[in-house]
Each structure stands twice: as C-alpha cells, then as structure tokens.
Design an enzyme around this catalytic site. Structure first.
Site, short mmCIF file in Angstrom:
data_model
loop_
_atom_site.label_atom_id
_atom_site.label_comp_id
_atom_site.label_asym_id
_atom_site.label_seq_id
_atom_site.Cartn_x
_atom_site.Cartn_y
_atom_site.Cartn_z
N LYS A 210 0.57 -0.80 -0.26
CA LYS A 210 0.38 -0.11 0.17
C LYS A 210 0.71 1.64 -0.01
O LYS A 210 0.72 2.06 -0.59
CB LYS A 210 -0.68 -0.01 1.58
CG LYS A 210 -1.93 1.24 1.30
CD LYS A 210 -2.93 0.40 2.55
CE LYS A 210 -3.82 2.13 2.74
NZ LYS A 210 -4.26 1.30 3.96
N GLU A 216 10.42 -4.15 4.54
CA GLU A 216 10.43 -6.28 3.92
C GLU A 216 10.45 -6.30 2.58
O GLU A 216 11.11 -6.48 2.34
CB GLU A 216 9.42 -6.96 4.87
CG GLU A 216 9.61 -7.16 6.16
CD GLU A 216 9.12 -6.34 7.59
OE1 GLU A 216 8.84 -5.19 6.85
OE2 GLU A 216 8.63 -6.51 8.67
N HIS A 388 -4.00 -34.56 17.23
CA HIS A 388 -3.72 -35.42 17.50
C HIS A 388 -2.52 -34.02 18.40
O HIS A 388 -1.13 -34.31 18.54
CB HIS A 388 -3.20 -36.01 16.47
CG HIS A 388 -3.88 -36.68 16.29
ND1 HIS A 388 -3.92 -38.52 15.99
CD2 HIS A 388 -4.93 -36.63 14.79
CE1 HIS A 388 -4.65 -38.68 14.84
NE2 HIS A 388 -5.94 -37.52 14.60
N LYS A 508 7.46 -0.70 12.73
CA LYS A 508 7.84 -0.53 11.39
C LYS A 508 9.85 0.42 11.91
O LYS A 508 9.98 1.07 10.89
CB LYS A 508 7.09 0.20 10.51
CG LYS A 508 6.14 -0.88 9.84
CD LYS A 508 5.07 -0.32 8.80
CE LYS A 508 4.42 -1.18 8.23
NZ LYS A 508 3.01 -1.00 6.94
C1 G6Q Z 1 -2.47 -4.44 8.02
C2 G6Q Z 1 -1.34 -4.32 8.37
C3 G6Q Z 1 -0.23 -4.21 7.96
C4 G6Q Z 1 0.19 -3.84 6.24
C5 G6Q Z 1 1.77 -3.96 5.95
C6 G6Q Z 1 2.38 -3.85 4.85
O1 G6Q Z 1 -3.78 -4.00 8.24
O2 G6Q Z 1 -1.92 -2.28 8.16
O3 G6Q Z 1 -0.07 -5.52 8.23
O4 G6Q Z 1 -0.21 -4.49 5.73
O5 G6Q Z 1 2.42 -3.98 6.69
O6 G6Q Z 1 1.70 -2.77 4.53
P1 G6Q Z 1 2.47 -2.48 3.17
O7 G6Q Z 1 0.96 -2.73 2.37
O8 G6Q Z 1 2.69 -0.84 2.99
O9 G6Q Z 1 3.61 -3.01 2.39
#
Ligand code: G6Q
Length: 540
Positions: A210, A216, A388, A508
C-alpha cells in the site's frame, strides 16, 4: 464530532448480562440439550447456503436476547450503517473504512468526500482482469519473449496473508502449469527459496505494498530486481517482470516499474481488509477473473446479510456476541479456528491478523483505558491434525476455549472414504467437547478407579460449527466477510477502533534505530544493558 460512549461496564444491559451470567454459568450443555430436544435447530441458522450451528454454546434464549440488547445499546446498527455509508469511522487515521465497496456491484454508489468510489473499484477490477487474462493465456511475455509461468507476490502483513491464504484455499481452481509463490519475510531465506529453481525469464513479480515503503517488501523487491538483472542482464527487463499494487505511484515509478502496470487501491482499504482489492491480483491470476468475481459476490452477500438481517439472526453479530460473552463474562482469552479442510490451512493465520490487529487494543475510541477484556487471541490448525496435538488442552485443560469448526459437505478431492472419515471426526469433536464423559459412564465401562479422574471429560466446552456445501471462491468470500463483520461488531461493543494498528506501525520504525549500529553506518544509540550486550554479541 462523535459523542463519547457510556462506559461499557456501567450500561444496564451489561449489568443485567452479568447477573444472568452468574445465574447460568454452571449450567451444563448436557442439561440444556436434555431440556430442549429442539435445541440443535433452535440455535442454528441456515442462510446464504451456510449452516451455522451455535447450539453447543453456553447460552439460553435469554442470553441471546440480552446480548442482542447490549449490541443495540452500543448502537451497532448505527455504527454499521456509518461504515457502509463511507463515514470516517477510523477516527485515529481520519479515514473511511470501505472494504465493503470493493465488492459493491457495478452501478451502485458509495460516496467518500462526495466522490463515488464504486466506478473506481470496477475500473481497477477491469484492469486486473485484462492483465490476468493476458498472463493466463500466455500473451504477456517476459523480456526474452518467453511465456510467464511463475508469479511471485512480494508483500507482508495485509499485503501477503490474504493472497497466500486465498491461493492455498482455492488451489484446486488454479492452473497447475503455473506456479504461485509468496515472499514476505525480511529473512533472506524467504526470497532465496521462492526463486529457487526458477527461470527468471518466465517469472513475474507482483510488488504488493500500500505504502511502497515497507522495509521488508522493499528489501525483497530490490533483491528480486537484482535476481532478474543478474539472470537477464538488462535494466529494460524490469518493466516486463515487475508489476505493482500500491497507492504510492511516485515510489513505484522510482523503482522502475511502468506506471501503466500499477494496480491501485485507496486509503479507505485497510491492509488486513484488502485481499479482495488489487492486493488480490495474484489470486485473480491464479483462479481467473470469473472466479475472482464469484468470490466478490460471496463477500457482497455476507455484507448484505450483515447490513439487513435482524441482529438475532445475523451471523456476524451472533458470532461476535458469543465472543463477547466468553471473553468478558467467562474470561476466555482465546478462540480456536479449526477448519476440517486442508485447503484452509492458512485460514487461521489469516484470521489472526484480521482479528488481533483489529481488536488488540486497550483504549477506547476516545483514548480512555478500558476496564474489560478486548480482542481474544485467535489460533488454530486444520483438523484432523490438531486432534493429535493441542486438542488435549481444549478437552481437558484448565482454559475455556471456544472453537469454530468449519467443514464442507462435498470434498474437492473425493478419494475413497476420506471425506466421511474427516466429517465423522469434526462432528465427534464438537460432541465430545460439549458433552464430555462422566465418571458414571467410565465406571459403567469398568474403568479402573485410579484412572477415572484422568479419563473424565467434564464437557461443557463450547463450539460453533459452520458447514457449507463445498469450498468455492464464493463460499470463501462469505467466510471472510463473516469474520470481518464479526470483528467490526466486537469493536463496536468494546468501543475500540478496529481499523488502526499503531503497534504494527511502531514495529516499522523500531528496527531502523538499530540497523545503523549493526552495519556500522550509524552512530550508537543508548540501549538498555540487555540490548547493548546482544548488539555486541552479534557484531563480534
Ligand atoms: C494491515 C497492516 C499491515 C500492513 C503491512 C504492509 O492492516 O497495516 O499488516 O498491511 O505492514 O504494509 P504495506 O502494504 O504498506 O507494505
């Protein structure tokens, strides 16, 4: 401006529930079933082609009535309508929360700041569809002219868990001459293994982020870029082997991805609520656009059910209020999700983020510290494997663990007697948890006296059973939306904001403080003696 809500625990409906809890907490499911031969039917709903049995819960009709009254007193209907209408209910990030718009049918209309977002959603779906078809039909070629056969999604958290879960859940609908892999971890092993044995000329990376700044994902994306360049030896290759899903066009362009191949989504889609947005591009490539749209239709059916069904016949509301009942009155800390469907093996992991990142909060929407438990811990594994291992604790341990059993009438792989045996197991588990095995029964069986305490199962351990006909994209959509709206409902009861994630945001930035010290590029920061010693150990 929102009015602060009355403190949950001082509400009349809460206190009446507390009194009711004291009156019925010791009632045994054995007695509740004995007293009402219709209980199984009375406490189950068949709707949206799902069979939702909640009769094995420690409730009476009065409990349900009081839980619904609590939901009414918390203004659930108004809060729900505010979400569907695009109001900025994510108050700490001042955002609308509109994952429901991602599956709104074309032609409907949802306004955010006066702008109708539904046409935008459908424009991106069409763009995804055109791309998915080109890829599936072998018309999108790599830099050397070879057909793309491997798709690797790079993302983390909300940009990874949904796509992985959906791919695994719907694997039987995917073309077996293509491979789909998922890279999330900053641990180099993840990308190393994901690219292992693949021909770069046949590999496409989807960088799903996003923000397009997540450490990462960007580290993995750059390593993937180097891998492509090492094998194909030409910067031009990047445009053919990378596409992006993001809200941040500027960063995407800087990476070298052709902005024509960026699939957008919007700030009103939270990461953990985004698997049906463009973040699901790998899912659409894997199952095809028609099936992806069937999945969206499943989501939408559950949205409509949540929006319109009376609260006492509303699946997400019942699921949520049962959680409130156990978390706040019985003091249960966890919920186990136990799908008897191997394809759903990542479903509990997906739900962990959805539920725990959403409702793992200790302050109300106004910032007041709560004096009641909020989101329970979710965990689970597919049955029968869990039987199990950890089921022992569910049956005979000291913790009360409500379970969600999920099963399907028809298997996707019908082999011999496997499916009947699988279903026999799920039904037997729910029954054993509820009814247990008494000392008398053991005596009648002639069990040696010293073993009786060990072999006694007190029972009265609650579970829901969710049955559907078959695991299809549509059913998967319904199941996910069921949990999404259950999480929302719990957030309303607890007066917390399920749509922010400050704890994750903290993670982060924290590592950035230390990274410079590990590689020697930054100046030393003051640490506690434990962290300082660990840093020294690593550097030495
Ligand atoms: C989800 C969180 C988190 C996020 C990741 C990836 O609700 O905010 O899991 O989706 O940190 O973020 P980006 O999509 O911005 O890389």
């Amino acid at each position: 401006m929102e009015q602060p809500k009355t403190l949950l625990t001082s509400l009349d409906s809460w206190q009446i529930l507390q009194t009711h809890y004291n009156a019925i907490k010791d009632r045994h499911l054995r007695d509740l079933f004995r007293e009402d031969p219709q209980r199984g039917e009375r406490f189950s709903l068949q709707t949206l082609e799902l069979y939702f049995d909640y009769s094995k819960h420690r409730i009476t009709e009065e409990t349900l009535r009081l839980l619904v009254r609590l939901a009414e007193d918390r203004g659930l209907a108004q809060c729900r309508d505010a979400m569907f209408a695009g109001e900025k209910i994510n108050n700490t990030e001042r955002r609308a929360v509109l994952h429901t718009a991602l599956r709104a049918p074309a032609g409907s209309s949802i306004l955010v700041d006066g702008h109708d977002v539904v046409p935008d959603v459908h424009a991106v779906l069409d763009q995804m569809q055109a791309f998915a078809i080109r890829l599936r039909e072998g018309k999108w070629l790599g830099h050397t002219g070879k057909r793309i056969r491997n798709v690797i999604n790079i993302g983390i958290g909300g940009s990874d868990l949904g796509p992985v879960m959906a791919f695994e859940a719907l694997k039987s609908y995917t073309p077996r001459d293509m491979s789909f892999r998922y890279v999330s971890n900053i641990d180099g092993t993840d990308i190393a293994e994901a690219t292992q044995g693949l021909d770069a000329a046949e590999t496409l990376f989807i960088v799903s982020s996003k923000t397009f700044t997540t450490l990462e994902t960007m580290t993995n994306a750059h390593s993937a870029r180097s891998w492509i360049l090492e094998q194909l030896g030409d910067e031009q290759a990047v445009a053919k082997h990378f596409v992006a899903v993001s809200t941040n066009l500027k960063e995407v362009a800087q990476f070298g991805i052709d902005t024509a191949n960026v699939f957008a989504f919007w700030d009103w889609v939270g990461g953990r609520y985004s698997m049906d947005s463009a973040i699901g591009l790998s899912t659409m490539i894997a199952i095809g656009p028609d099936r992806f749209r069937e999945m969206l239709a499943g989501f939408h059916q559950m949205d409509e059910h949540f929006r319109t069904a009376p609260l006492d016949q509303n699946l997400p509301v019942i699921m949520a209020m049962l959680n409130v009942w156990y978390a706040n009155f019985f003091g249960a800390n966890t919920v186990a999700v136990l799908p008897y469907e191997q394809y759903l093996h990542r479903f509990p992991a997906y739900l962990q983020q959805l539920t725990m990142e959403s409702n793992g909060k200790r302050v109300t929407r106004d910032g007041a510290v709560v004096d009641y438990a909020t989101g329970p811990i979710y965990w689970g594994e597919p049955g029968t494997n869990g039987q199990h291992s950890f089921y022992q604790l569910i049956h005979q341990g000291t913790h009360l663990i409500p379970c969600d059993f999920i099963a399907f009438r028809r298997p996707l792989n019908a082999i011999g007697k496997h499916h009947d045996l699988l279903i026999a197991n799920i039904l037997a588990q729910g029954e054993a948890l509820a009814f247990g095995k008494t000392t008398d029964e053991l005596r009648q069986e002639g069990v040696e006296q010293s073993l009786i305490p060990h072999k006694t199962f007190e029972g009265n351990r609650p579970s829901t059973t969710i049955f559907a006909d078959r695991l299809t994209p549509e059913v998967l959509g319904k199941l996910i939306a069921l949990y999404e709206h259950s999480v929302f409902t719990q957030g309303v009861i607890w007066d917390i904001n399920p749509f922010d994630q400050w704890g994750v945001e903290l993670g982060k930035v924290l590592a950035n403080r230390i990274i410079g010290e590990l590689d020697g590029s930054g100046k030393a920061v003051e640490h506690d003696s434990s962290t300082a010693a660990l840093i020294r150990y690593y550097r030495d």
